[in-house]
Design a protein around this motif. Structure first.
Motif, PDB file in Angstrom:
ATOM      1  N   ASP A 141       0.860  -1.183   0.000  1.00  0.00           N
ATOM      2  CA  ASP A 141       0.000   0.000   0.000  1.00  0.00           C
ATOM      3  C   ASP A 141       0.899   1.235   0.000  1.00  0.00           C
ATOM      4  OD1 ASP A 141      -2.016   1.836   0.242  1.00  0.00           O
ATOM      5  OD2 ASP A 141      -2.594   1.269   2.290  1.00  0.00           O
ATOM      6  N   LEU A 142       0.982   1.883  -1.153  1.00  0.00           N
ATOM      7  CA  LEU A 142       1.933   2.982  -1.314  1.00  0.00           C
ATOM      8  C   LEU A 142       1.241   4.331  -1.234  1.00  0.00           C
ATOM      9  CD1 LEU A 142       4.082   1.471  -4.201  1.00  0.00           C
ATOM     10  CD2 LEU A 142       4.623   1.547  -1.748  1.00  0.00           C
ATOM     11  N   VAL A 143       1.727   5.180  -0.354  1.00  0.00           N
ATOM     12  CA  VAL A 143       1.115   6.478  -0.097  1.00  0.00           C
ATOM     13  C   VAL A 143       1.817   7.544  -0.943  1.00  0.00           C
ATOM     14  CG1 VAL A 143       0.639   8.178   1.707  1.00  0.00           C
ATOM     15  CG2 VAL A 143       0.564   5.734   2.245  1.00  0.00           C
ATOM     16  N   PRO A 144       1.040   8.358  -1.678  1.00  0.00           N
ATOM     17  CA  PRO A 144       1.671   9.409  -2.497  1.00  0.00           C
ATOM     18  C   PRO A 144       2.465  10.399  -1.639  1.00  0.00           C
ATOM     19  CG  PRO A 144      -0.631   9.102  -3.135  1.00  0.00           C
ATOM     20  CD  PRO A 144      -0.418   8.294  -1.886  1.00  0.00           C
ATOM     21  N   VAL A 145       3.510  10.955  -2.233  1.00  0.00           N
ATOM     22  CA  VAL A 145       4.325  11.958  -1.543  1.00  0.00           C
ATOM     23  C   VAL A 145       4.099  13.318  -2.185  1.00  0.00           C
ATOM     24  CG1 VAL A 145       6.094  10.263  -0.910  1.00  0.00           C
ATOM     25  CG2 VAL A 145       6.335  11.554  -3.052  1.00  0.00           C
ATOM     26  N   GLY A 146       4.553  14.371  -1.514  1.00  0.00           N
ATOM     27  CA  GLY A 146       4.450  15.714  -2.060  1.00  0.00           C
ATOM     28  C   GLY A 146       5.489  15.930  -3.157  1.00  0.00           C
ATOM     29  N   ASP A 148       7.978  17.579  -3.056  1.00  0.00           N
ATOM     30  CA  ASP A 148       9.334  17.567  -2.497  1.00  0.00           C
ATOM     31  C   ASP A 148       9.804  16.150  -2.184  1.00  0.00           C
ATOM     32  OD1 ASP A 148       7.587  17.029  -0.444  1.00  0.00           O
ATOM     33  OD2 ASP A 148       8.391  18.527   0.948  1.00  0.00           O
ATOM     34  N   GLY A 149       8.960  15.150  -2.521  1.00  0.00           N
ATOM     35  CA  GLY A 149       9.348  13.761  -2.301  1.00  0.00           C
ATOM     36  C   GLY A 149       9.125  13.287  -0.880  1.00  0.00           C
ATOM     37  N   ARG A 150       8.495  14.132  -0.069  1.00  0.00           N
ATOM     38  CA  ARG A 150       8.300  13.776   1.335  1.00  0.00           C
ATOM     39  C   ARG A 150       6.840  13.404   1.559  1.00  0.00           C
ATOM     40  NH1 ARG A 150       8.014  16.365   6.554  1.00  0.00           N
ATOM     41  NH2 ARG A 150       9.449  15.333   8.012  1.00  0.00           N
ATOM     42  N   VAL A 151       6.636  12.337   2.330  1.00  0.00           N
ATOM     43  CA  VAL A 151       5.275  11.913   2.624  1.00  0.00           C
ATOM     44  C   VAL A 151       4.787  12.705   3.828  1.00  0.00           C
ATOM     45  CG1 VAL A 151       5.729  10.049   4.297  1.00  0.00           C
ATOM     46  CG2 VAL A 151       3.838   9.824   2.663  1.00  0.00           C
ATOM     47  N   SER A 152       3.469  12.964   3.878  1.00  0.00           N
ATOM     48  CA  SER A 152       2.951  13.629   5.073  1.00  0.00           C
ATOM     49  C   SER A 152       2.602  12.549   6.095  1.00  0.00           C
ATOM     50  CB  SER A 152       1.722  14.482   4.733  1.00  0.00           C
ATOM     51  OG  SER A 152       0.537  13.759   4.937  1.00  0.00           O
ATOM     52  N   ALA A 153       2.887  12.850   7.365  1.00  0.00           N
ATOM     53  CA  ALA A 153       2.613  11.871   8.420  1.00  0.00           C
ATOM     54  C   ALA A 153       1.121  11.548   8.450  1.00  0.00           C
ATOM     55  CB  ALA A 153       3.088  12.411   9.765  1.00  0.00           C
ATOM     56  N   ASP A 154       0.284  12.577   8.265  1.00  0.00           N
ATOM     57  CA  ASP A 154      -1.164  12.352   8.311  1.00  0.00           C
ATOM     58  C   ASP A 154      -1.607  11.345   7.262  1.00  0.00           C
ATOM     59  OD1 ASP A 154      -1.354  14.110  10.351  1.00  0.00           O
ATOM     60  OD2 ASP A 154      -2.178  15.787   9.163  1.00  0.00           O
ATOM     61  N   ALA A 155      -1.041  11.462   6.065  1.00  0.00           N
ATOM     62  CA  ALA A 155      -1.428  10.538   4.990  1.00  0.00           C
ATOM     63  C   ALA A 155      -1.054   9.103   5.344  1.00  0.00           C
ATOM     64  CB  ALA A 155      -0.759  10.955   3.675  1.00  0.00           C
ATOM     65  N   THR A 367       3.823   8.520 -12.058  1.00  0.00           N
ATOM     66  CA  THR A 367       2.479   8.975 -11.713  1.00  0.00           C
ATOM     67  C   THR A 367       2.006   8.229 -10.468  1.00  0.00           C
ATOM     68  OG1 THR A 367       2.029   9.380 -14.036  1.00  0.00           O
ATOM     69  CG2 THR A 367       0.139   9.296 -12.568  1.00  0.00           C
ATOM     70  N   GLN A 368       1.639   8.995  -9.450  1.00  0.00           N
ATOM     71  CA  GLN A 368       1.226   8.397  -8.184  1.00  0.00           C
ATOM     72  C   GLN A 368      -0.251   7.996  -8.224  1.00  0.00           C
ATOM     73  OE1 GLN A 368       3.497  10.014  -4.724  1.00  0.00           O
ATOM     74  NE2 GLN A 368       3.069  11.966  -5.708  1.00  0.00           N
ATOM     75  N   ALA A 369      -0.673   7.259  -7.197  1.00  0.00           N
ATOM     76  CA  ALA A 369      -2.051   6.751  -7.140  1.00  0.00           C
ATOM     77  C   ALA A 369      -3.081   7.890  -7.171  1.00  0.00           C
ATOM     78  CB  ALA A 369      -2.244   5.900  -5.890  1.00  0.00           C
TER      79      ALA A 369
END
Ligand SMILES: *Cc1c(COP(=O)(O)O)cnc(C)c1O
Length: 491
Positions: A141-146, A148-155, A367-369
């Protein structure tokens, strides 16, 4: 009587000739794959240590007791470096991939629930976790990042549920050197009873000495395991990584043991059976010889060079560094804020840089989810030797940018335009049947990748454009064919 079909000297001479054709492993001209301390004493030490244990079988530390001592001491060094207390135990593995595979396998085996467990991670997580999910039957289960390549903790937290066997964050990520929000993610995982792995394969041996970071290692509550590669910024030869795990009971899930066959009892902490102790011995020797201070000195060199290269790239019109890289690596993208005729395509740039004698690593766009697009980039890993060649490298990077400024990126249309229309149409279709080896090979020929020469094509930008344009299963199949043909016996 001789047992030799060929004189050993002649065999070695041929190997030396083969090695001469390799990308250079020393001198800083290859900015990925190799981690050059710049200290020949370190390489000599590693070679001597490997030779001393050459005949040893690392399979059985009760028979070859040196293996147990070396592993214990390397794990101890890593544990102290990475903030582990006496509840943290670990193994030396053959590399980052094996450390990551084992972290996932352990979490899967410790997980209690019905159905397939889930592996939750940012989309930037290393491909080793795709491999782990594939090998061990987890749903990735892959969570999209911003951007800047950084994932948000909330996501990440939003997606935590009882079916998650392991959540993974990177310190930092390989594609963009993004430092994931380790503390927030680990805290949320802890609250929910979910295991949390920090992939510090690339950062583990340098980030302890990096300036201005908040905690990202085993000091963080909720981090249950961490991987750190000794064959990256530990400067060991390939084949050495550490997997640290919090809690003996958790870590025992990593082991495989069986007495249910008529042979010797098998008890393996890692994936292999019989194995070399060479890289372990080399890593052990280097860790003792350099110690913390030696690693710190080398990390400081990496930090200076990375800062200089970041400033350089940001100062080159048409290029930009992605996000806020943490650690001795960075990704370079086209600067979309300048007019197209002033932009520098990072893949054309990398191809020109290569023509000047430096090897950078091209990374495809993605391309992210959620439909958002991560641009294609060029990756640079900085090592201690970089500092010695910084002026030359600066000149090459600058010149190459001048040479391709304004040249548009290779497009999918261009790539397909080079193919016979029927082939192009078939390739782009998502429901094309799986390819057999012969068809796949024929397609490689049409794309121009079957010329029988070893190594990379001269220009990589078109190949990367192809990777972006074709459906992933097809590209994967074609690349499998390319690599498989490379090792087929010839003649
Ligand atoms: C290198 C790397 C890995 C995989 O390690 P190998 O040693 O190549 O198997 C995993 N994660 C990250 C972040 C890495 O940089």
């Amino acid at each position: 009587m001789t047992v030799f079909a060929e004189h050993p000297d002649s065999v070695l001479a041929r190997l030396a000739a083969l090695r001469a054709a390799d990308a250079p492993t020393h001198g800083g001209h290859v900015l990925s794959y190799v981690y050059d301390s710049g200290l020949s004493e370190i390489d000599e030490l590693a070679a001597s240590a490997m030779r001393l244990v050459q005949p040893v079988n690392g399979l059985d530390p009760t028979t070859f007791t040196s293996v147990a001592v070396m592993e214990r001491e390397v794990v101890g060094f890593a544990r102290a470096l990475l903030g582990g207390d006496s509840d943290v135990v670990g193994s030396v593995t053959t590399g980052g991939t094996e450390s990551c595979l084992l972290a996932v396998k352990t979490a899967r085996d410790n997980w209690v629930g019905d159905g397939a467990p889930r592996l939750l991670a940012p989309v930037t997580v290393h491909a080793a976790f795709h491999k782990a999910a594939h090998y061990f039957g987890l749903v990735l289960d892959l969570v999209p990042v911003g951007s800047d390549g950084r994932v948000s903790a909330d996501a990440m937290v939003e997606r935590m549920a009882p079916d998650v066997a392991l959540v993974v964050v990177s310190a930092p990520s390989y594609p963009h050197a993004a430092m994931d929000p380790v503390a927030e993610v680990a805290a949320a995982a802890l609250e929910r009873g979910i295991d949390c792995h920090v992939d510090a394969c690339i950062g583990g041996c340098v980030l302890p000495f990096w300036g201005g970071l908040s905690s990202w290692d085993l000091r963080v509550p909720g981090v249950t395991s961490l991987s750190a590669d000794l064959h990256k910024f530990g400067y060991a030869p390939k084949g050495a990584s550490v997997l640290l795990t919090r809690g003996r009971d958790r870590q025992r899930g990593q082991y495989f043991a069986t007495t249910r066959w008529p042979g010797y009892p098998v008890v393996n902490a890692t994936m292999l059976g019989s194995k070399s102790a060479g890289a372990l011995a080399a890593a052990w020797a280097i860790v003792h010889a350099l110690g913390r201070d030696g690693l710190a000195t080398l990390a400081a060199s990496c930090e200076r060079s990375t800062a200089a290269l970041k400033d350089l790239v940001d100062g080159i019109e048409g290029l930009r560094v992605v996000g806020m890289p943490v650690g001795p690596l960075l990704a370079v993208a086209a600067d979309e804020s300048v007019a197209p005729e002033r932009r520098v395509d990072p893949h054309h740039w990398a191809d020109r840089v290569r023509a000047h004698g430096w090897l950078l690593q091209l990374q495809p766009g993605f391309t992210q989810a959620d439909g958002s697009r991560l641009p294609h980039t060029t990756h640079l890993t900085v090592t201690p030797v970089t500092e010695r060649v910084l002026d030359e490298l600066t000149a090459a990077l600058t010149l190459a940018a001048d040479e391709v400024r304004g040249v548009p990126a290779v497009t999918a249309e261009q790539v397909f335009g080079a193919l016979p229309p029927a082939v192009a149409a078939g390739l782009a279709s998502p429901d094309a049947p799986p390819l057999d080896a012969q068809t796949a090979f024929a397609l490689l020929g049409l794309i121009g990748l079957d010329d029988g020469s070893d190594g990379l094509p001269e220009r990589m930008a078109p190949l990367l454009a192809l990777i972006e344009a074709l459906p992933a299963p097809l590209t994967e199949r074609l690349l499998v064919e390319l690599l498989a043909r490379l090792v087929e016996p010839r003649g």
